[in-house]
Write an enzyme that holds these catalytic residues in place. Structure first.
Site, PDB file in Angstrom:
ATOM      1  N   LYS A 186       0.804  -1.222   0.000  1.00  6.84           N
ATOM      2  CA  LYS A 186       0.000   0.000   0.000  1.00  6.84           C
ATOM      3  C   LYS A 186       0.841   1.278   0.000  1.00  6.84           C
ATOM      4  O   LYS A 186       0.316   2.358  -0.251  1.00  6.84           O
ATOM      5  CB  LYS A 186      -0.974  -0.026   1.173  1.00  6.84           C
ATOM      6  CG  LYS A 186      -2.022  -1.123   1.049  1.00  6.84           C
ATOM      7  CD  LYS A 186      -2.885  -0.917  -0.194  1.00  6.84           C
ATOM      8  CE  LYS A 186      -3.943  -2.005  -0.318  1.00  6.84           C
ATOM      9  NZ  LYS A 186      -4.854  -1.762  -1.431  1.00  6.84           N
ATOM     10  N   SER A 227      -2.732 -12.803   3.849  1.00  2.00           N
ATOM     11  CA  SER A 227      -3.212 -12.801   2.456  1.00  2.00           C
ATOM     12  C   SER A 227      -2.176 -13.443   1.538  1.00  2.00           C
ATOM     13  O   SER A 227      -2.520 -14.043   0.519  1.00  2.00           O
ATOM     14  CB  SER A 227      -3.574 -11.386   1.985  1.00  2.00           C
ATOM     15  OG  SER A 227      -2.433 -10.662   1.596  1.00  2.00           O
TER      16      SER A 227
HETATM   17  C1  LIG Z   1      -2.724  -7.625   3.087  1.00  2.00           C
HETATM   18  C2  LIG Z   1      -3.359  -7.276   1.791  1.00  2.00           C
HETATM   19  N1  LIG Z   1      -3.284  -8.143   0.773  1.00  2.00           N
HETATM   20  C3  LIG Z   1      -3.846  -7.864  -0.428  1.00  2.00           C
HETATM   21  C4  LIG Z   1      -4.551  -6.714  -0.655  1.00  2.00           C
HETATM   22  C5  LIG Z   1      -5.212  -6.485  -1.990  1.00  2.00           C
HETATM   23  O1  LIG Z   1      -4.688  -5.464  -2.763  1.00  2.00           O
HETATM   24  P1  LIG Z   1      -5.592  -4.543  -3.692  1.00  2.00           P
HETATM   25  O2  LIG Z   1      -6.233  -3.519  -2.825  1.00  2.00           O
HETATM   26  O3  LIG Z   1      -4.643  -3.916  -4.670  1.00  2.00           O
HETATM   27  O4  LIG Z   1      -6.628  -5.376  -4.377  1.00  2.00           O
HETATM   28  C6  LIG Z   1      -4.657  -5.826   0.384  1.00  2.00           C
HETATM   29  C7  LIG Z   1      -5.462  -4.644   0.200  1.00  2.00           C
HETATM   30  O5  LIG Z   1      -5.882  -3.974   1.100  1.00  2.00           O
HETATM   31  C8  LIG Z   1      -4.039  -6.104   1.629  1.00  2.00           C
HETATM   32  O6  LIG Z   1      -4.124  -5.236   2.659  1.00  2.00           O
END
Ligand SMILES: Cc1ncc(COP(=O)(O)O)c(C=O)c1O
Length: 318
Positions: free
Chosen positions: A51, A264
């Site tokens: 981010k 994630s």
């Molecule tokens: C830990 C984590 N993984 C994956 C994502 C997904 O990314 P995107 O917002 O670009 O879809 C986020 C988004 O908030 C996240 O915080």
């Protein structure tokens, strides 16, 4: 000590260190023969997640448009990582920060935000991210308050098109599949588009929590909110992953590779391994969106490895 880097070429700005994260091959995770797994380690960004890329892109966009000036208050809806990225940026660039956050986020994130001088505005988790976004939007009606709206800001997608994907292609020209989580959809849309432009055969695959499950940072499209930035036409498929499998994969990765990644990333790895089974041969690039430090208490206490069984049919292809 000798150095051939002239002083004036050095940047002393922490925000200059956003991006250019390592792409590493996982050499100790058993994978189908003929397949290779590569992970883009976004936890190496300065606030610890992918981010940082969009925080900088959105803020610089708003600065250029004259919408955001030093002293202003940035307001944003976030489950954690965007908030932490904006907290770093705000301290560096002289902004205040208000974060609208559902109560069900990883423990410790609110305390961290407090440490960075950000204000947390809580909202009920059951009302979903849509309400947090609406709350951020209405806060932005106050004087000196600016909403960057990561869920609909084109700079989010651009950061991944110009940054994340360009870096992947320069590190690894042959990308047969790209796997990333679905949060705002910015990563999949921006990077997915660029990778498909480079090679139309590259499979672009999204990862989401199973309906009703919580996976920090990711969202289930089945809950009814399709992020406006997500270009579904780019996706070749989606994998649903349950929280236990994601935790299990993340913990196993620490054990096999010595890499501590977020939950994630465990979900993304789980999906990539299932995808590898369906492919003949090739390179799969995964986005590991953040590091594992902030999830550490739950990694150490939750779920035994044998809890991680999941239903291998849980795949949506189109
Ligand atoms: C830990 C984590 N993984 C994956 C994502 C997904 O990314 P995107 O917002 O670009 O879809 C986020 C988004 O908030 C996240 O915080």
């Amino acid at each position: 000590m000798e150095t051939d880097v002239p002083n004036q070429a050095r940047s002393y700005d922490i925000l200059e260190s956003v991006g250019n994260t390592p792409l590493v091959e996982l050499r100790h995770v058993p994978v189908k023969s003929g397949m290779r797994l590569f992970a883009k380690l976004e936890g190496m960004n300065p606030s610890g997640s992918i981010k940082d890329r969009i925080a900088r892109a959105m803020a610089e966009d708003a600065e250029r448009q004259g919408r955001l000036r030093p002293g202003d208050t940035i307001v944003e809806a976030s489950t954690g990582n965007t908030a932490l990225a904006l907290a770093l940026l705000s301290r560096q660039r002289g902004y205040k920060l208000k974060v609208v956050m559902p109560t069900r986020v990883a423990p410790g994130i609110a305390e961290l935000l407090g440490l960075f001088g950000a204000e947390v505005v809580w909202c009920e988790p059951r009302v979903g991210m849509k309400s947090a976004i609406d709350a951020a939007r209405s806060l932005a009606g106050e004087p000196g308050h600016v909403a960057l709206l990561q869920f609909e800001n084109a700079a989010n997608v651009r950061a991944h098109y110009e940054g994340t994907a360009a870096e992947i292609l320069s590190a690894l020209p042959q990308v047969d599949a790209f796997v990333a989580g679905i949060g705002t959809g910015g990563t999949l849309t921006g990077a997915g588009r660029r990778l498909k432009e480079a090679n139309p055969k590259t499979l672009v695959v999204g990862v989401e929590p199973r309906f009703g499950e919580q996976l920090q940072g990711l969202r289930s499209l089945e809950e009814g909110y399709i992020p406006p930035l997500l270009d579904l036409s780019l996706l070749d498929g989606r994998y649903l992953v349950d929280a236990k499998a994601a935790f299990h994969r993340a913990r196993a990765l620490a054990h096999s590779e010595g890499l501590l990644v977020g939950v994630s990333s465990g979900a993304v790895l789980d999906a990539a391994l299932r995808l590898a089974e369906r492919m003949e041969r090739g390179n799969i690039v995964m986005i590991f969106a953040d590091g594992g430090w902030k999830y550490l208490p739950s990694y150490l206490t939750s779920f035994k490895p044998h809890d991680a069984l999941h239903d291998a049919d849980d795949i949506a292809w189109w």
